[in-house]
Write an enzyme that holds these catalytic residues in place. Structure first.
Site, PDB file in Angstrom:
ATOM      1  N   LYS A  11       0.777  -1.209  -0.079  1.00 47.14           N
ATOM      2  CA  LYS A  11      -0.015  -0.013  -0.129  1.00 47.14           C
ATOM      3  C   LYS A  11       0.862   1.307   0.085  1.00 47.14           C
ATOM      4  O   LYS A  11       1.895   1.162   0.282  1.00 47.14           O
ATOM      5  CB  LYS A  11      -0.993   0.060   1.357  1.00 47.14           C
ATOM      6  CG  LYS A  11      -1.962  -1.158   1.360  1.00 47.14           C
ATOM      7  CD  LYS A  11      -2.842  -1.305   2.407  1.00 47.14           C
ATOM      8  CE  LYS A  11      -3.938  -2.307   2.411  1.00 47.14           C
ATOM      9  NZ  LYS A  11      -4.631  -2.251   3.692  1.00 47.14           N
ATOM     10  N   GLU A 128      -9.772 -10.743  -7.207  1.00 47.46           N
ATOM     11  CA  GLU A 128      -8.845  -9.595  -7.104  1.00 47.46           C
ATOM     12  C   GLU A 128      -7.836  -9.567  -8.063  1.00 47.46           C
ATOM     13  O   GLU A 128      -7.316  -8.424  -8.567  1.00 47.46           O
ATOM     14  CB  GLU A 128      -8.346  -9.546  -5.722  1.00 47.46           C
ATOM     15  CG  GLU A 128      -9.386  -9.082  -4.580  1.00 47.46           C
ATOM     16  CD  GLU A 128      -9.103  -9.243  -3.018  1.00 47.46           C
ATOM     17  OE1 GLU A 128      -9.966  -8.784  -2.106  1.00 47.46           O
ATOM     18  OE2 GLU A 128      -7.841  -9.640  -2.621  1.00 47.46           O
TER      19      GLU A 128
HETATM   20  P1  DAT Z   1      -7.675  -6.787   6.190  1.00 46.47           P
HETATM   21  O1  DAT Z   1      -6.854  -5.620   5.133  1.00 46.47           O
HETATM   22  O2  DAT Z   1      -6.985  -7.231   7.295  1.00 46.47           O
HETATM   23  O3  DAT Z   1      -8.319  -7.848   5.405  1.00 46.47           O
HETATM   24  P2  DAT Z   1     -10.312  -5.658   6.389  1.00 46.47           P
HETATM   25  O4  DAT Z   1     -10.735  -6.359   5.033  1.00 46.47           O
HETATM   26  O5  DAT Z   1     -11.079  -5.752   7.608  1.00 46.47           O
HETATM   27  O6  DAT Z   1      -8.917  -5.958   6.798  1.00 46.47           O
HETATM   28  O7  DAT Z   1     -10.263  -4.066   5.976  1.00 46.47           O
HETATM   29  C1  DAT Z   1      -9.713  -3.443   4.590  1.00 46.47           C
HETATM   30  C2  DAT Z   1      -9.023  -2.421   5.003  1.00 46.47           C
HETATM   31  O8  DAT Z   1      -9.695  -1.079   5.369  1.00 46.47           O
HETATM   32  C3  DAT Z   1      -7.978  -2.671   6.101  1.00 46.47           C
HETATM   33  O9  DAT Z   1      -6.737  -3.106   5.747  1.00 46.47           O
HETATM   34  C4  DAT Z   1      -7.647  -1.186   6.530  1.00 46.47           C
HETATM   35  C5  DAT Z   1      -8.997  -0.385   6.478  1.00 46.47           C
HETATM   36  N1  DAT Z   1      -9.764  -0.511   7.791  1.00 46.47           N
HETATM   37  C6  DAT Z   1     -10.311  -1.630   8.324  1.00 46.47           C
HETATM   38  N2  DAT Z   1     -10.586  -1.494   9.472  1.00 46.47           N
HETATM   39  C7  DAT Z   1     -10.500  -0.137   9.715  1.00 46.47           C
HETATM   40  C8  DAT Z   1     -10.602   0.731  10.970  1.00 46.47           C
HETATM   41  N3  DAT Z   1     -11.307   0.400  12.109  1.00 46.47           N
HETATM   42  N4  DAT Z   1     -10.337   2.223  10.686  1.00 46.47           N
HETATM   43  C9  DAT Z   1      -9.540   2.478   9.636  1.00 46.47           C
HETATM   44  N5  DAT Z   1      -9.362   1.732   8.571  1.00 46.47           N
HETATM   45  C10 DAT Z   1      -9.798   0.317   8.594  1.00 46.47           C
END
Ligand code: DAT
Ligand code: MG
Length: 139
Positions: A11, A128
């Site tokens: 990222k 993806e």
């Molecule tokens: P991951 O990337 O571990 O699969 P995810 O799919 O739950 O996590 O979320 C996708 C992305 O969104 C994550 O990498 C970062 C952002 N994100 C997730 N939860 C968040 C939060 N509580 N606050 C800010 N950004 C968040």
């Protein structure tokens, strides 16, 4: 059906902070083979589509803004048990909760700017990967 493939993005924070090479080394050292890789920057449209499942979450706008803020590296990786093993290598979403030695523990800035993406299922890995690469770009 297990595809033994996963999809990742390094990222914008990882690139900005100079961690691209170290993270790719960790991925190769963990036994993943690169099937496709590109250095690119997401458009707003691409980022919105990629994170569509989070559209209703409060952080969606911030996530899209951040993911389009600078270049990323997108890649398709292959290894036995790729999806699960890659999630183990990168660690928990929140770096404060990520295990020692994981990519996010070492390099993520915060839960939002967390250095790396890893697909969460074989099905999503396929979707993806195909979102970012054409068949001719996958080796
Ligand atoms: P991951 O990337 O571990 O699969 P995810 O799919 O739950 O996590 O979320 C996708 C992305 O969104 C994550 O990498 C970062 C952002 N994100 C997730 N939860 C968040 C939060 N509580 N606050 C800010 N950004 C968040
Ligand atoms: Mg996810």
């Amino acid at each position: 059906m297990a595809t033994n493939r996963t999809f990742t993005m390094l990222k914008p924070d990882a690139i900005e902070n100079g961690h691209m090479g170290k993270i790719i080394d960790m991925i190769i050292d963990a036994g993943f083979a690169v099937k496709a890789m590109k250095y690119t920057q997401l458009s707003e449209e691409q980022a919105k589509k990629f994170y569509e499942v989070h559209a209703e979450r409060p952080f969606y706008g911030e996530l899209v803004e951040y993911m389009t803020s600078g270049p990323i590296v997108a890649a398709i990786l292959e290894k036995d048990n790729a999806v699960e093993d890659f999630r183990t290598l990168i660690g928990a979403t929140n770096p404060a909760e990520a295990a020692e030695g994981t990519v996010r523990k070492l390099y993520a800035e915060s839960i939002g700017r967390n250095a790396v993406h890893g697909s969460d299922s074989d099905e999503n890995a396929e979707i993806e990967g195909n979102f970012h690469f054409s068949a001719a770009e996958i080796h």
